[in-house]
Design an enzyme around this catalytic site. Sequence first.
Site, mmCIF file in Angstrom:
data_model
loop_
_atom_site.group_PDB
_atom_site.id
_atom_site.type_symbol
_atom_site.label_atom_id
_atom_site.label_comp_id
_atom_site.label_asym_id
_atom_site.label_seq_id
_atom_site.Cartn_x
_atom_site.Cartn_y
_atom_site.Cartn_z
ATOM 1 N N TYR A 148 2.961 38.865 48.685
ATOM 2 C CA TYR A 148 4.373 38.615 49.023
ATOM 3 C C TYR A 148 4.824 39.465 50.210
ATOM 4 O O TYR A 148 4.663 40.698 50.198
ATOM 5 C CB TYR A 148 5.237 38.925 47.807
ATOM 6 C CG TYR A 148 6.723 38.746 48.017
ATOM 7 C CD1 TYR A 148 7.306 37.494 47.934
ATOM 8 C CD2 TYR A 148 7.536 39.841 48.292
ATOM 9 C CE1 TYR A 148 8.676 37.328 48.112
ATOM 10 C CE2 TYR A 148 8.903 39.689 48.475
ATOM 11 C CZ TYR A 148 9.468 38.428 48.390
ATOM 12 O OH TYR A 148 10.814 38.274 48.575
ATOM 13 N N ASN A 220 -1.041 45.026 49.578
ATOM 14 C CA ASN A 220 0.414 44.893 49.508
ATOM 15 C C ASN A 220 0.891 45.438 48.156
ATOM 16 O O ASN A 220 1.610 44.789 47.429
ATOM 17 C CB ASN A 220 0.798 43.417 49.654
ATOM 18 C CG ASN A 220 2.283 43.214 49.828
ATOM 19 O OD1 ASN A 220 2.903 43.799 50.707
ATOM 20 N ND2 ASN A 220 2.881 42.362 49.001
ATOM 21 N N SER A 254 0.990 43.271 45.562
ATOM 22 C CA SER A 254 -0.246 42.628 45.124
ATOM 23 C C SER A 254 -1.392 43.063 46.023
ATOM 24 O O SER A 254 -1.174 43.622 47.100
ATOM 25 C CB SER A 254 -0.125 41.097 45.187
ATOM 26 O OG SER A 254 0.886 40.610 44.339
ATOM 27 N N SER A 292 2.365 43.161 40.154
ATOM 28 C CA SER A 292 1.277 43.108 41.127
ATOM 29 C C SER A 292 0.265 42.025 40.768
ATOM 30 O O SER A 292 -0.237 41.975 39.642
ATOM 31 C CB SER A 292 0.584 44.476 41.187
ATOM 32 O OG SER A 292 -0.255 44.581 42.303
ATOM 33 N N GLY A 293 -0.042 41.179 41.745
ATOM 34 C CA GLY A 293 -1.108 40.197 41.588
ATOM 35 C C GLY A 293 -2.389 40.770 42.134
ATOM 36 O O GLY A 293 -2.606 40.783 43.348
#
Length: 376
Positions: A148, A220, A254, A292-293
Amino acid sequence: MTGNPHQQTPSGKWRARAFGIGFDGTPGRLNAITDVPGVAVGYTTLIMGDGPLVVGKGPVRTGVTAILPRPRADLATPVFAGMFSQNGNGELTGSHIIEETGAFNFPVTITNTHSCGVSRDATLRWMQKTLPQSLESAWALPVAGETYDGFLNDINGHHLGVEHVFSALDAAASGAIEEGSVGGGTGMISFGFKAGSGSASRIAEWQGRRYTVGVFVQANFGRRHNLAIRGMRAGPDLKEPAIREGTPRAEKGSIIAIVATDAPFLPHQMKRLARRVPLGVAMTGGFGYHSSGDIFLAFSTANPEAALTPSGRIAKADFIPDIDIDPFFDAVIQGVEEAILNALIANDDMTGRDGNFVPALPKAWLMNRFGAGPKK
Protein backbone atom coordinates in the site's frame (compact mmCIF):
# COMPACT_ATOMS: atom_id res chain seq x y z
CA MET A 1 27.88 2.01 -13.97
CA THR A 2 31.47 2.62 -12.95
CA GLY A 3 31.22 2.03 -9.18
CA ASN A 4 31.32 -1.16 -7.15
CA PRO A 5 27.89 -2.81 -7.58
CA HIS A 6 28.07 -4.05 -3.98
CA GLN A 7 28.18 -0.43 -2.84
CA GLN A 8 26.30 1.53 -5.50
CA THR A 9 23.23 1.13 -7.69
CA PRO A 10 23.50 1.91 -11.42
CA SER A 11 22.32 5.50 -10.77
CA GLY A 12 24.94 5.98 -8.06
CA LYS A 13 22.79 5.56 -4.95
CA TRP A 14 24.71 4.14 -2.01
CA ARG A 15 23.86 0.64 -0.81
CA ALA A 16 24.25 -0.70 2.73
CA ARG A 17 27.78 -2.04 2.25
CA ALA A 18 29.06 1.44 1.36
CA PHE A 19 28.64 2.40 5.01
CA GLY A 20 30.77 -0.40 6.40
CA ILE A 21 27.80 -2.50 7.48
CA GLY A 22 29.04 -6.08 7.69
CA PHE A 23 26.78 -8.89 6.55
CA ASP A 24 26.97 -12.65 6.85
CA GLY A 25 27.51 -14.88 3.85
CA THR A 26 29.10 -14.42 0.43
CA PRO A 27 27.22 -12.22 -2.05
CA GLY A 28 27.07 -12.88 -5.77
CA ARG A 29 28.80 -10.70 -8.36
CA LEU A 30 26.10 -8.00 -8.29
CA ASN A 31 24.58 -8.79 -4.89
CA ALA A 32 21.13 -8.85 -6.50
CA ILE A 33 18.43 -11.28 -7.57
CA THR A 34 19.76 -10.94 -11.12
CA ASP A 35 22.83 -12.93 -10.06
CA VAL A 36 20.60 -15.97 -10.63
CA PRO A 37 21.16 -16.82 -14.32
CA GLY A 38 18.16 -16.04 -16.49
CA VAL A 39 16.38 -13.81 -13.96
CA ALA A 40 15.65 -10.25 -15.11
CA VAL A 41 14.12 -7.18 -13.43
CA GLY A 42 12.40 -4.15 -14.95
CA TYR A 43 10.71 -1.06 -13.54
CA THR A 44 8.26 1.65 -14.45
CA THR A 45 8.31 4.57 -12.00
CA LEU A 46 5.56 7.22 -11.92
CA ILE A 47 6.28 10.46 -10.05
CA MET A 48 4.05 13.39 -10.99
CA GLY A 49 2.57 16.44 -9.29
CA ASP A 50 2.65 18.02 -5.86
CA GLY A 51 0.22 19.53 -3.36
CA PRO A 52 -3.28 18.57 -2.23
CA LEU A 53 -4.75 15.27 -3.31
CA VAL A 54 -7.17 15.39 -6.23
CA VAL A 55 -8.32 11.84 -6.87
CA GLY A 56 -7.62 10.93 -10.46
CA LYS A 57 -5.09 13.72 -10.94
CA GLY A 58 -2.49 13.14 -8.24
CA PRO A 59 0.03 13.64 -6.81
CA VAL A 60 1.35 10.33 -8.12
CA ARG A 61 4.09 8.32 -6.41
CA THR A 62 3.78 4.76 -7.65
CA GLY A 63 4.96 2.25 -10.24
CA VAL A 64 5.37 -1.41 -11.07
CA THR A 65 8.20 -3.94 -10.87
CA ALA A 66 8.52 -6.89 -13.25
CA ILE A 67 10.58 -9.99 -12.45
CA LEU A 68 11.14 -12.51 -15.23
CA PRO A 69 12.01 -15.96 -13.79
CA ARG A 70 13.37 -17.22 -17.11
CA PRO A 71 14.63 -15.67 -20.36
CA ARG A 72 11.81 -14.32 -22.54
CA ALA A 73 11.76 -17.27 -24.92
CA ASP A 74 11.32 -19.67 -21.98
CA LEU A 75 8.74 -17.79 -19.88
CA ALA A 76 6.05 -20.36 -20.59
CA THR A 77 8.21 -23.08 -18.99
CA PRO A 78 7.13 -23.44 -15.35
CA VAL A 79 9.50 -23.02 -12.43
CA PHE A 80 9.17 -25.12 -9.29
CA ALA A 81 7.91 -22.80 -6.57
CA GLY A 82 6.53 -22.48 -3.07
CA MET A 83 4.89 -19.60 -1.22
CA PHE A 84 4.30 -18.69 2.39
CA SER A 85 2.01 -16.13 3.99
CA GLN A 86 3.30 -15.01 7.37
CA ASN A 87 0.44 -12.52 7.73
CA GLY A 88 -2.17 -12.56 5.01
CA ASN A 89 -3.33 -8.94 5.00
CA GLY A 90 -2.36 -8.63 1.34
CA GLU A 91 -2.54 -10.21 -2.09
CA LEU A 92 -0.44 -12.49 -4.27
CA THR A 93 -2.40 -13.65 -7.29
CA GLY A 94 -1.72 -17.15 -8.56
CA SER A 95 -0.97 -18.37 -5.05
CA HIS A 96 -3.64 -21.07 -5.04
CA ILE A 97 -2.28 -22.90 -8.05
CA ILE A 98 1.26 -22.59 -6.63
CA GLU A 99 -0.01 -24.26 -3.46
CA GLU A 100 -1.72 -26.94 -5.56
CA THR A 101 0.94 -27.75 -8.17
CA GLY A 102 4.17 -26.29 -6.80
CA ALA A 103 4.93 -24.29 -9.92
CA PHE A 104 4.11 -21.16 -11.91
CA ASN A 105 5.10 -19.61 -15.22
CA PHE A 106 5.11 -16.11 -16.79
CA PRO A 107 6.56 -12.97 -15.15
CA VAL A 108 5.91 -11.78 -11.61
CA THR A 109 4.77 -8.17 -11.09
CA ILE A 110 4.63 -6.10 -7.89
CA THR A 111 2.80 -2.78 -7.58
CA ASN A 112 0.44 -0.85 -5.28
CA THR A 113 -2.60 -2.44 -3.69
CA HIS A 114 -5.21 -0.92 -6.01
CA SER A 115 -3.26 -1.69 -9.20
CA CYS A 116 -2.58 -5.36 -8.55
CA GLY A 117 -5.32 -6.48 -10.93
CA VAL A 118 -4.08 -4.19 -13.68
CA SER A 119 -0.56 -5.59 -13.46
CA ARG A 120 -1.85 -9.16 -13.39
CA ASP A 121 -4.07 -8.72 -16.45
CA ALA A 122 -1.47 -6.68 -18.33
CA THR A 123 0.99 -9.55 -17.87
CA LEU A 124 -1.40 -11.82 -19.77
CA ARG A 125 -1.70 -9.28 -22.58
CA TRP A 126 2.07 -8.87 -22.72
CA MET A 127 2.59 -12.63 -22.91
CA GLN A 128 0.02 -12.82 -25.71
CA LYS A 129 2.08 -10.25 -27.59
CA THR A 130 5.51 -11.65 -26.69
CA LEU A 131 4.87 -15.42 -26.82
CA PRO A 132 1.45 -15.88 -28.43
CA GLN A 133 1.92 -19.64 -28.70
CA SER A 134 1.97 -19.86 -24.89
CA LEU A 135 -1.73 -18.97 -24.75
CA GLU A 136 -3.04 -20.51 -27.96
CA SER A 137 -4.58 -23.49 -26.20
CA ALA A 138 -3.89 -22.73 -22.55
CA TRP A 139 -4.99 -20.56 -19.67
CA ALA A 140 -2.67 -18.79 -17.24
CA LEU A 141 -2.73 -17.38 -13.71
CA PRO A 142 0.07 -14.78 -13.46
CA VAL A 143 1.62 -13.88 -10.14
CA ALA A 144 1.07 -10.27 -9.02
CA GLY A 145 1.79 -8.86 -5.55
CA GLU A 146 1.06 -5.55 -3.86
CA THR A 147 1.82 -3.22 -0.98
CA TYR A 148 0.00 0.00 0.00
CA ASP A 149 1.37 3.41 -1.04
CA GLY A 150 -1.65 5.60 -0.26
CA PHE A 151 0.16 7.91 2.20
CA LEU A 152 2.25 9.38 -0.62
CA ASN A 153 0.31 8.38 -3.72
CA ASP A 154 -3.13 9.01 -5.21
CA ILE A 155 -3.82 5.31 -4.92
CA ASN A 156 -7.51 5.66 -5.76
CA GLY A 157 -6.65 7.56 -8.94
CA HIS A 158 -5.57 4.32 -10.64
CA HIS A 159 -2.69 5.92 -12.52
CA LEU A 160 -0.94 2.66 -13.39
CA GLY A 161 -2.01 1.51 -16.84
CA VAL A 162 -1.40 -1.48 -19.05
CA GLU A 163 1.23 0.52 -20.95
CA HIS A 164 3.24 1.03 -17.76
CA VAL A 165 3.26 -2.71 -17.03
CA PHE A 166 4.31 -3.37 -20.62
CA SER A 167 7.15 -0.87 -20.20
CA ALA A 168 8.44 -2.60 -17.05
CA LEU A 169 8.24 -6.02 -18.70
CA ASP A 170 9.95 -4.77 -21.86
CA ALA A 171 12.69 -3.14 -19.81
CA ALA A 172 13.42 -6.22 -17.70
CA ALA A 173 17.11 -7.06 -17.91
CA SER A 174 19.85 -8.93 -16.12
CA GLY A 175 22.73 -7.05 -14.54
CA ALA A 176 22.79 -4.52 -11.72
CA ILE A 177 19.39 -3.13 -10.77
CA GLU A 178 18.14 0.06 -9.16
CA GLU A 179 16.90 0.15 -5.58
CA GLY A 180 14.87 2.44 -3.37
CA SER A 181 11.99 4.54 -4.73
CA VAL A 182 11.66 2.80 -8.07
CA GLY A 183 9.03 0.59 -9.68
CA GLY A 184 6.40 -0.79 -7.33
CA GLY A 185 8.47 0.48 -4.43
CA THR A 186 8.18 4.14 -5.42
CA GLY A 187 5.71 5.18 -2.70
CA MET A 188 6.65 2.70 0.02
CA ILE A 189 7.74 3.28 3.64
CA SER A 190 9.51 1.08 6.21
CA PHE A 191 10.12 1.92 9.87
CA GLY A 192 9.00 5.49 9.21
CA PHE A 193 11.70 5.98 6.56
CA LYS A 194 11.50 5.99 2.78
CA ALA A 195 11.87 2.44 1.50
CA GLY A 196 10.67 0.41 -1.49
CA SER A 197 12.67 -1.89 -3.76
CA GLY A 198 15.75 -3.75 -2.53
CA SER A 199 17.77 -6.78 -3.53
CA ALA A 200 20.69 -8.98 -2.47
CA SER A 201 22.16 -12.40 -3.22
CA ARG A 202 24.21 -15.13 -1.60
CA ILE A 203 26.38 -17.99 -2.85
CA ALA A 204 25.64 -21.41 -1.33
CA GLU A 205 27.95 -24.36 -1.97
CA TRP A 206 27.00 -28.01 -2.13
CA GLN A 207 29.27 -30.90 -3.11
CA GLY A 208 31.80 -28.57 -4.71
CA ARG A 209 29.18 -26.70 -6.76
CA ARG A 210 28.27 -23.03 -6.28
CA TYR A 211 24.62 -22.03 -6.43
CA THR A 212 23.07 -18.58 -6.15
CA VAL A 213 20.15 -17.50 -3.98
CA GLY A 214 18.78 -14.09 -4.96
CA VAL A 215 16.24 -11.99 -3.07
CA PHE A 216 14.04 -9.07 -4.11
CA VAL A 217 11.82 -7.20 -1.66
CA GLN A 218 9.17 -4.53 -1.91
CA ALA A 219 9.50 -3.21 1.65
CA ASN A 220 6.62 -1.24 3.16
CA PHE A 221 6.47 -2.39 6.79
CA GLY A 222 7.72 -1.82 10.31
CA ARG A 223 7.51 0.74 13.10
CA ARG A 224 10.36 3.15 13.77
CA HIS A 225 11.07 2.02 17.34
CA ASN A 226 11.61 -1.59 16.19
CA LEU A 227 14.22 -0.89 13.49
CA ALA A 228 17.34 -3.01 13.93
CA ILE A 229 20.54 -2.96 11.89
CA ARG A 230 22.78 -5.99 12.30
CA GLY A 231 21.42 -6.76 15.73
CA MET A 232 21.60 -3.18 16.97
CA ARG A 233 18.34 -1.55 18.02
CA ALA A 234 18.56 1.58 15.88
CA GLY A 235 14.99 2.82 16.30
CA PRO A 236 15.43 4.49 19.72
CA ASP A 237 18.30 6.61 18.30
CA LEU A 238 16.30 7.68 15.26
CA LYS A 239 13.24 9.54 16.51
CA GLU A 240 14.22 12.30 14.07
CA PRO A 241 13.80 13.08 11.25
CA ALA A 242 10.11 12.32 11.62
CA ILE A 243 7.36 11.70 9.13
CA ARG A 244 5.21 14.79 8.58
CA GLU A 245 1.53 14.04 8.16
CA GLY A 246 -0.53 16.43 6.08
CA THR A 247 -3.18 13.73 6.37
CA PRO A 248 -3.31 11.01 9.06
CA ARG A 249 -1.20 7.97 8.28
CA ALA A 250 -2.95 4.66 8.79
CA GLU A 251 -0.91 1.54 9.53
CA LYS A 252 -1.07 -0.39 6.28
CA GLY A 253 2.44 -1.82 6.02
CA SER A 254 3.41 -4.94 4.07
CA ILE A 255 6.35 -6.72 2.49
CA ILE A 256 6.48 -8.87 -0.61
CA ALA A 257 9.66 -10.93 -1.05
CA ILE A 258 10.68 -12.99 -4.08
CA VAL A 259 13.43 -15.58 -3.65
CA ALA A 260 15.09 -17.07 -6.74
CA THR A 261 17.72 -19.78 -6.99
CA ASP A 262 19.42 -21.91 -9.61
CA ALA A 263 19.83 -24.72 -7.08
CA PRO A 264 17.79 -27.83 -7.90
CA PHE A 265 14.96 -28.11 -5.40
CA LEU A 266 11.48 -29.62 -5.45
CA PRO A 267 8.33 -27.58 -4.71
CA HIS A 268 8.12 -28.58 -1.05
CA GLN A 269 11.69 -27.37 -0.64
CA MET A 270 10.90 -24.04 -2.29
CA LYS A 271 8.10 -23.61 0.22
CA ARG A 272 10.60 -24.29 2.97
CA LEU A 273 12.84 -21.52 1.62
CA ALA A 274 9.86 -19.13 1.48
CA ARG A 275 9.10 -19.94 5.12
CA ARG A 276 12.56 -18.65 6.13
CA VAL A 277 11.96 -15.16 4.72
CA PRO A 278 10.24 -13.93 7.95
CA LEU A 279 13.45 -14.67 9.88
CA GLY A 280 15.32 -12.18 7.70
CA VAL A 281 12.50 -9.66 8.08
CA ALA A 282 12.60 -10.08 11.87
CA MET A 283 16.34 -9.34 11.90
CA THR A 284 15.49 -5.81 10.72
CA GLY A 285 12.67 -5.38 13.27
CA GLY A 286 9.64 -6.53 11.29
CA PHE A 287 7.22 -8.47 13.46
CA GLY A 288 4.26 -9.24 11.18
CA TYR A 289 1.73 -6.86 12.71
CA HIS A 290 -2.00 -7.16 12.02
CA SER A 291 -2.19 -4.72 9.10
CA SER A 292 0.88 -6.10 7.35
CA GLY A 293 0.63 -8.31 4.28
CA ASP A 294 3.79 -10.41 4.58
CA ILE A 295 3.72 -12.79 1.62
CA PHE A 296 6.72 -14.61 0.19
CA LEU A 297 7.40 -16.58 -2.99
CA ALA A 298 10.43 -18.74 -3.79
CA PHE A 299 11.23 -20.39 -7.12
CA SER A 300 13.99 -22.47 -8.71
CA THR A 301 15.13 -22.10 -12.31
CA ALA A 302 16.57 -25.64 -12.29
CA ASN A 303 14.89 -28.70 -13.85
CA PRO A 304 13.19 -27.02 -16.82
CA GLU A 305 12.98 -30.35 -18.61
CA ALA A 306 10.84 -31.82 -15.81
CA ALA A 307 8.08 -29.30 -16.48
CA LEU A 308 8.15 -30.08 -20.20
CA THR A 309 7.82 -33.86 -19.88
CA PRO A 310 5.00 -34.99 -22.21
CA SER A 311 2.02 -36.99 -21.12
CA GLY A 312 2.68 -40.70 -20.67
CA ARG A 313 6.36 -40.30 -19.73
CA ILE A 314 8.04 -40.43 -16.34
CA ALA A 315 9.21 -36.95 -15.36
CA LYS A 316 12.64 -36.74 -13.77
CA ALA A 317 14.04 -33.92 -11.63
CA ASP A 318 17.26 -33.42 -9.71
CA PHE A 319 17.14 -32.09 -6.17
CA ILE A 320 19.47 -31.46 -3.26
CA PRO A 321 18.46 -33.64 -0.28
CA ASP A 322 16.54 -31.97 2.52
CA ILE A 323 19.28 -32.92 4.95
CA ASP A 324 21.63 -30.57 3.06
CA ILE A 325 19.28 -27.59 2.78
CA ASP A 326 20.51 -25.55 5.77
CA PRO A 327 23.09 -23.42 3.87
CA PHE A 328 20.27 -22.32 1.58
CA PHE A 329 18.16 -21.31 4.58
CA ASP A 330 21.11 -19.19 5.69
CA ALA A 331 21.31 -17.62 2.23
CA VAL A 332 17.63 -16.66 2.24
CA ILE A 333 17.74 -15.09 5.70
CA GLN A 334 20.94 -13.20 4.99
CA GLY A 335 19.72 -11.99 1.61
CA VAL A 336 16.37 -10.79 2.93
CA GLU A 337 17.99 -8.81 5.74
CA GLU A 338 20.38 -7.06 3.37
CA ALA A 339 17.76 -6.45 0.67
CA ILE A 340 15.54 -4.63 3.18
CA LEU A 341 18.43 -2.45 4.37
CA ASN A 342 19.35 -1.70 0.75
CA ALA A 343 15.78 -0.57 0.10
CA LEU A 344 16.09 1.85 3.03
CA ILE A 345 19.61 3.11 2.37
CA ALA A 346 19.51 3.55 -1.42
CA ASN A 347 16.85 6.20 -0.97
CA ASP A 348 16.02 9.87 -0.55
CA ASP A 349 13.40 11.99 1.22
CA MET A 350 10.02 12.07 -0.53
CA THR A 351 7.05 14.44 -0.32
CA GLY A 352 3.77 13.19 -1.74
CA ARG A 353 0.07 13.94 -1.60
CA ASP A 354 -1.13 16.65 0.78
CA GLY A 355 2.46 17.50 1.68
CA ASN A 356 2.94 14.14 3.40
CA PHE A 357 6.68 13.81 3.95
CA VAL A 358 8.79 10.69 4.54
CA PRO A 359 12.49 11.11 5.36
CA ALA A 360 15.29 8.90 4.17
CA LEU A 361 17.33 6.97 6.72
CA PRO A 362 20.00 9.55 7.64
CA LYS A 363 23.33 8.80 5.93
CA ALA A 364 25.25 10.84 8.50
CA TRP A 365 23.87 8.66 11.29
CA LEU A 366 24.96 5.54 9.41
CA MET A 367 28.48 6.89 8.97
CA ASN A 368 28.75 7.82 12.63
CA ARG A 369 27.34 4.54 13.86
CA PHE A 370 29.32 2.19 11.61
CA GLY A 371 32.49 4.27 11.36
CA ALA A 372 32.62 4.26 7.58
CA GLY A 373 31.17 6.17 4.68
CA PRO A 374 30.88 5.94 0.92
CA LYS A 375 34.13 6.17 -1.02
CA LYS A 376 34.11 7.21 -4.64
